[in-house]
Design an enzyme around this catalytic site. Structure first.
Site, PDB file in Angstrom:
ATOM      1  N   SER A 181      90.187  93.838 -44.281  1.00 23.82           N
ATOM      2  CA  SER A 181      90.783  94.568 -45.398  1.00 23.82           C
ATOM      3  C   SER A 181      91.957  93.851 -46.054  1.00 23.82           C
ATOM      4  CB  SER A 181      91.223  95.949 -44.936  1.00 23.82           C
ATOM      5  OG  SER A 181      92.125  95.831 -43.864  1.00 23.82           O
ATOM      6  N   HIS A 209      85.266  98.691 -44.935  1.00 26.14           N
ATOM      7  CA  HIS A 209      85.374  98.111 -46.280  1.00 26.14           C
ATOM      8  C   HIS A 209      84.058  97.502 -46.767  1.00 26.14           C
ATOM      9  CE1 HIS A 209      89.669  98.581 -47.193  1.00 26.14           C
ATOM     10  NE2 HIS A 209      89.807  98.568 -45.883  1.00 26.14           N
ATOM     11  N   LYS A 240      87.088 105.358 -47.866  1.00 31.62           N
ATOM     12  CA  LYS A 240      87.204 104.227 -48.780  1.00 31.62           C
ATOM     13  C   LYS A 240      86.213 104.412 -49.942  1.00 31.62           C
ATOM     14  CE  LYS A 240      89.914 102.135 -45.589  1.00 31.62           C
ATOM     15  NZ  LYS A 240      90.010 101.771 -44.185  1.00 31.62           N
TER      16      LYS A 240
HETATM   17  C1  LIG Z   1      90.687 102.164 -43.083  1.00 28.51           C
HETATM   18  C2  LIG Z   1      90.044 101.670 -41.862  1.00 28.51           C
HETATM   19  C3  LIG Z   1      89.841 102.517 -40.770  1.00 28.51           C
HETATM   20  C4  LIG Z   1      90.357 103.925 -40.742  1.00 28.51           C
HETATM   21  O1  LIG Z   1      89.605 104.767 -41.520  1.00 28.51           O
HETATM   22  P1  LIG Z   1      90.130 106.261 -41.794  1.00 28.51           P
HETATM   23  O2  LIG Z   1      88.897 106.999 -42.107  1.00 28.51           O
HETATM   24  O3  LIG Z   1      91.107 106.194 -42.898  1.00 28.51           O
HETATM   25  O4  LIG Z   1      90.752 106.717 -40.515  1.00 28.51           O
HETATM   26  C5  LIG Z   1      89.171 102.003 -39.677  1.00 28.51           C
HETATM   27  N1  LIG Z   1      88.746 100.719 -39.653  1.00 28.51           N
HETATM   28  C6  LIG Z   1      88.935  99.883 -40.681  1.00 28.51           C
HETATM   29  C7  LIG Z   1      88.428  98.487 -40.592  1.00 28.51           C
HETATM   30  C8  LIG Z   1      89.595 100.328 -41.814  1.00 28.51           C
HETATM   31  O5  LIG Z   1      89.798  99.492 -42.822  1.00 28.51           O
END
Ligand SMILES: *Cc1c(COP(=O)(O)O)cnc(C)c1O
Length: 392
Positions: A181, A209, A240
């Site tokens: 990310s 992502h 996301k």
């Molecule tokens: C954003 C993210 C998470 C967390 O996701 P949420 O649903 O916001 O808890 C987990 N793993 C990765 C790689 C992320 O980028």
């Protein structure tokens, strides 16, 4: 209140301010979108992971409203005790179909999905092989599992192979982000799967992502690399590109059965609400129907990155619409972000501990909702301020 502890926290907060590491959380007075309002001012938004604009999509919002009237809001208790709603199961079936997996189990968030799946797959006496840049929720999931953790160099298959070849007892699990990310690069999943087969290891990938971004119609990293059935656990989040909130794990029917009996965030924490579930289901339906938003996202990302490079900025190793603008010094990154904010551009500095010290950057999150004019405006402002600060 314990005064020593109050003093300890105040000192630490001062240190964060002094070192440019204090996270100044902005307050939005508008919905998420290409433009947002902060302190009464309209700003061009490059901070959200709302890649496709689904957080505000009229169909998604409408689906949530209908579910609210039909099912109410509260779940009553955890699914394993109060019973699980048909709606949650419907979403899980739909997601499995979308991802081309046997089965899916949903969680309250992507973070929780990692805390659920990692300790369920490995435990004391087992070994985890984890990329050094993996997300915090993977790091915490590894810690909770009590398995031995071996960290391999970022996307470095020689490093991974060396670690796999070392003596290790018990089960082996290789785990990686799909798209990293903070850099926007993609894990070499086919090579990881090949090494896993060679060394008899399990594979888990966190596609937070990659969903809605990679693969046909945004089906994710497994679809992107045509690795259906070759990954033991595919972790996902809805927060996301899907635009809602919640997390999931896709895998075999047996894995999902097993997680329902073993995964602690499933057993001891309540599920997301019916409107969340219905909204996620509708977002998936929009993605399945046509891939216009996904293609627009990539067009925007490719255009912005190319123009930034032309202007002289270092955009790192991104292979996706995530565009890191590498600055180095944390204070300089913070200053640049503040100057951008004054100029109407909302783009956050990313500093330690989210990235390594000396690797501070402004991370520009491109979305399908940005117009060409929006992107050109941002390019002008970045160039103007970058020159002013001596960065280009
Ligand atoms: C954003 C993210 C998470 C967390 O996701 P949420 O649903 O916001 O808890 C987990 N793993 C990765 C790689 C992320 O980028």
């Amino acid at each position: 209140m314990n005064q020593n502890f109050q003093q300890f926290m105040a000192t630490e907060l001062n240190r964060l301010h002094d070192e440019g590491l204090y996270n100044n959380i902005r307050v939005l007075e508008s919905p998420q979108g290409a433009w947002v309002q902060i302190n009464g001012k309209k700003l061009l938004n490059f901070c959200s992971n709302n890649y496709l604009g689904l957080a505000n999509h009229p169909e998604v919002v409408k689906a949530a409203k209908i579910a609210l009237d039909q099912y109410g809001i509260g779940p009553g208790a955890v699914r394993s005790i109060a019973g699980t709603m048909a709606l949650h199961q419907k979403l899980e079936t739909k997601l499995a179909e979308f991802k081309g997996a046997e089965a899916v189990l949903t969680f309250q968030s992507g973070f929780n999905a990692n805390l659920a799946v990692i300790p369920a797959m490995v435990g004391k006496g087992d070994t985890i092989f984890t990329d050094e840049l993996n997300h915090a929720s993977i790091i915490d999931g590894c810690r909770l599992s009590r398995a031995k953790v071996k960290i391999f160099k970022h996307c470095d298959m020689t490093s991974l192979q060396e670690k796999l070849a070392e003596d290790s007892e018990g089960r082996k699990l290789i785990i990686t982000d799909s798209v990293f990310s903070m850099d926007g690069d993609i894990a070499p999943l086919p090579q990881i799967v090949a090494l896993a087969q060679k060394y008899d290891a399990l594979v888990a990938v966190d596609d937070a992502h990659g969903e809605g971004v990679l693969g046909s119609h945004g089906k994710g990293v497994v679809d992107h690399f045509h690795l259906h059935g070759k990954v033991d656990a595919e972790v996902g989040t809805f927060s996301k590109a899907i635009g809602t909130v919640g997390g999931c794990v896709a895998g075999s029917k047996t894995l999902v059965e097993y997680l329902k009996q073993k995964a602690r965030p499933f057993l001891f924490s309540s599920a997301v609400t019916p409107p969340d579930v219905a909204a996620t289901m509708q977002a998936i339906a929009v993605l399945e129907r046509d891939d216009t938003l996904v293609r627009k996202l990539w067009d925007n990302g490719n255009y912005f990155k190319a123009q930034m490079q032309k202007a002289g900025f270092d955009t790192g190793r991104s292979q996706t619409p995530i565009t890191p603008v590498m600055i180095g010094d944390a204070k300089m990154a913070t200053q640049m972000s503040e100057r951008l904010l004054e100029a109407g551009i909302f783009a956050k500095p990313i500093v330690f501990p989210t990235v390594a010290k000396g690797k501070a950057r402004i991370r520009v999150m491109i979305s399908a909702t940005h117009s060409k004019d929006d992107l050109n405006l941002a390019l002008d402002k970045f160039t103007e301020i970058g020159k002013e600060l001596g960065l280009i």
